[in-house]
Write a protein that holds these residues in place. Structure first.
Motif, PDB file in Angstrom:
ATOM      1  N   LEU A  34       0.841  -1.305   0.076  1.00  0.00           N
ATOM      2  CA  LEU A  34      -0.002  -0.166   0.122  1.00  0.00           C
ATOM      3  C   LEU A  34       0.999   1.241   0.033  1.00  0.00           C
ATOM      4  O   LEU A  34       0.470   2.225  -0.592  1.00  0.00           O
ATOM      5  CB  LEU A  34      -0.999   0.030   1.242  1.00  0.00           C
ATOM      6  CG  LEU A  34      -1.869   1.197   1.371  1.00  0.00           C
ATOM      7  CD1 LEU A  34      -2.756   1.250   0.249  1.00  0.00           C
ATOM      8  CD2 LEU A  34      -2.727   1.136   2.698  1.00  0.00           C
ATOM      9  N   ALA A  35       1.887   1.343   0.751  1.00  0.00           N
ATOM     10  CA  ALA A  35       2.815   2.276   0.932  1.00  0.00           C
ATOM     11  C   ALA A  35       3.569   2.654  -0.574  1.00  0.00           C
ATOM     12  O   ALA A  35       3.793   3.801  -0.905  1.00  0.00           O
ATOM     13  CB  ALA A  35       3.814   2.258   2.003  1.00  0.00           C
ATOM     14  N   CYS A  36       4.007   1.387  -1.164  1.00  0.00           N
ATOM     15  CA  CYS A  36       4.502   1.753  -2.622  1.00  0.00           C
ATOM     16  C   CYS A  36       3.351   2.098  -3.707  1.00  0.00           C
ATOM     17  O   CYS A  36       3.867   3.059  -4.346  1.00  0.00           O
ATOM     18  CB  CYS A  36       5.004   0.231  -2.972  1.00  0.00           C
ATOM     19  SG  CYS A  36       6.582  -0.358  -2.443  1.00  0.00           S
ATOM     20  N   LEU A  37       2.265   1.737  -3.336  1.00  0.00           N
ATOM     21  CA  LEU A  37       1.332   2.204  -4.406  1.00  0.00           C
ATOM     22  C   LEU A  37       0.993   3.602  -4.116  1.00  0.00           C
ATOM     23  O   LEU A  37       0.892   4.498  -5.159  1.00  0.00           O
ATOM     24  CB  LEU A  37      -0.104   1.403  -4.307  1.00  0.00           C
ATOM     25  CG  LEU A  37       0.105   0.206  -4.851  1.00  0.00           C
ATOM     26  CD1 LEU A  37      -1.366  -0.642  -4.617  1.00  0.00           C
ATOM     27  CD2 LEU A  37       0.044   0.285  -6.423  1.00  0.00           C
ATOM     28  N   ASP A  38       1.053   4.089  -2.624  1.00  0.00           N
ATOM     29  CA  ASP A  38       0.819   5.545  -2.412  1.00  0.00           C
ATOM     30  C   ASP A  38       2.114   6.293  -3.159  1.00  0.00           C
ATOM     31  O   ASP A  38       1.951   7.465  -3.699  1.00  0.00           O
ATOM     32  CB  ASP A  38       0.937   5.718  -1.127  1.00  0.00           C
ATOM     33  CG  ASP A  38       0.839   7.056  -0.491  1.00  0.00           C
ATOM     34  OD1 ASP A  38      -0.104   7.924  -1.038  1.00  0.00           O
ATOM     35  OD2 ASP A  38       1.663   7.532   0.102  1.00  0.00           O
ATOM     36  N   SER A  39       3.432   5.931  -3.149  1.00  0.00           N
ATOM     37  CA  SER A  39       4.338   6.436  -3.797  1.00  0.00           C
ATOM     38  C   SER A  39       4.093   6.517  -5.289  1.00  0.00           C
ATOM     39  O   SER A  39       4.514   7.632  -5.862  1.00  0.00           O
ATOM     40  CB  SER A  39       5.603   5.895  -3.477  1.00  0.00           C
ATOM     41  OG  SER A  39       5.811   6.027  -2.131  1.00  0.00           O
ATOM     42  N   VAL A  40       3.623   5.516  -6.076  1.00  0.00           N
ATOM     43  CA  VAL A  40       3.585   5.282  -7.453  1.00  0.00           C
ATOM     44  C   VAL A  40       2.363   6.562  -7.857  1.00  0.00           C
ATOM     45  O   VAL A  40       2.756   7.266  -8.666  1.00  0.00           O
ATOM     46  CB  VAL A  40       3.108   4.085  -7.905  1.00  0.00           C
ATOM     47  CG1 VAL A  40       2.726   4.292  -9.124  1.00  0.00           C
ATOM     48  CG2 VAL A  40       4.293   3.051  -7.719  1.00  0.00           C
ATOM     49  N   PHE A  61       9.656   5.753  -2.402  1.00  0.00           N
ATOM     50  CA  PHE A  61       9.212   4.362  -2.788  1.00  0.00           C
ATOM     51  C   PHE A  61       9.928   3.424  -2.200  1.00  0.00           C
ATOM     52  O   PHE A  61       9.204   2.261  -1.660  1.00  0.00           O
ATOM     53  CB  PHE A  61       9.555   4.140  -4.364  1.00  0.00           C
ATOM     54  CG  PHE A  61       9.176   2.749  -4.738  1.00  0.00           C
ATOM     55  CD1 PHE A  61       7.758   2.728  -5.197  1.00  0.00           C
ATOM     56  CD2 PHE A  61       9.996   1.771  -5.143  1.00  0.00           C
ATOM     57  CE1 PHE A  61       7.466   1.526  -5.981  1.00  0.00           C
ATOM     58  CE2 PHE A  61       9.458   0.516  -5.668  1.00  0.00           C
ATOM     59  CZ  PHE A  61       8.232   0.322  -5.913  1.00  0.00           C
ATOM     60  N   PHE A  62      11.184   3.542  -1.613  1.00  0.00           N
ATOM     61  CA  PHE A  62      11.772   2.512  -0.659  1.00  0.00           C
ATOM     62  C   PHE A  62      11.795   2.919   0.702  1.00  0.00           C
ATOM     63  O   PHE A  62      11.764   1.934   1.606  1.00  0.00           O
ATOM     64  CB  PHE A  62      13.253   2.621  -1.142  1.00  0.00           C
ATOM     65  CG  PHE A  62      13.454   1.920  -2.255  1.00  0.00           C
ATOM     66  CD1 PHE A  62      13.266   0.471  -2.758  1.00  0.00           C
ATOM     67  CD2 PHE A  62      13.992   2.750  -3.498  1.00  0.00           C
ATOM     68  CE1 PHE A  62      13.460  -0.124  -3.889  1.00  0.00           C
ATOM     69  CE2 PHE A  62      14.127   2.167  -4.687  1.00  0.00           C
ATOM     70  CZ  PHE A  62      13.926   0.744  -5.111  1.00  0.00           C
ATOM     71  N   GLY A  63      11.547   4.176   0.963  1.00  0.00           N
ATOM     72  CA  GLY A  63      11.397   4.689   2.476  1.00  0.00           C
ATOM     73  C   GLY A  63      10.271   4.229   3.274  1.00  0.00           C
ATOM     74  O   GLY A  63       9.926   3.875   4.217  1.00  0.00           O
TER      75      GLY A  63
END
Length: 94
Positions: A34-40, A61-63
């Motif tokens: 979910l956090a990765c998708l938020d960054s994308v 994306f990594f943090g």
């Protein structure tokens, strides 16, 4: 075009290497995804408004997944449901 190539390489690596994630890590992985998708989606929004910065995207994306997994772990140890702990973190994006 670079994004499509990266997507294809990622799909190919996912098919070739069978990665098995233990079931006790699945709640943390779901919050990290979910956090990765938020960054994308944040990068897409920034690109549409013409102020995309690659260094900010890569650090987010990594943090963000690391921070989200730690937050979910802490919430799990405190007895707070997983959705509540991730809800507090991404409330600013809604």
């Amino acid at each position: 075009m670079v994004a499509v190539i990266g997507l294809l390489i990622g799909m190919l690596l996912g098919i070739v290497f069978d990665v098995d994630i233990p079931s006790n890590f699945s709640p943390y992985m779901s919050v990290a995804i979910l956090a990765c998708l938020d960054s994308v989606f944040g990068a897409v929004r920034a690109n549409l408004s013409k102020n995309f910065k690659a260094d900010i995207f890569i650090s987010g994306f990594f943090g963000n997944p690391i921070l989200a997994a730690r937050l979910a772990f802490l919430g799990d140890k405190l007895g707070i449901p997983m959705y509540s702990s991730s809800n507090c973190f991404w409330r600013k994006n809604i």
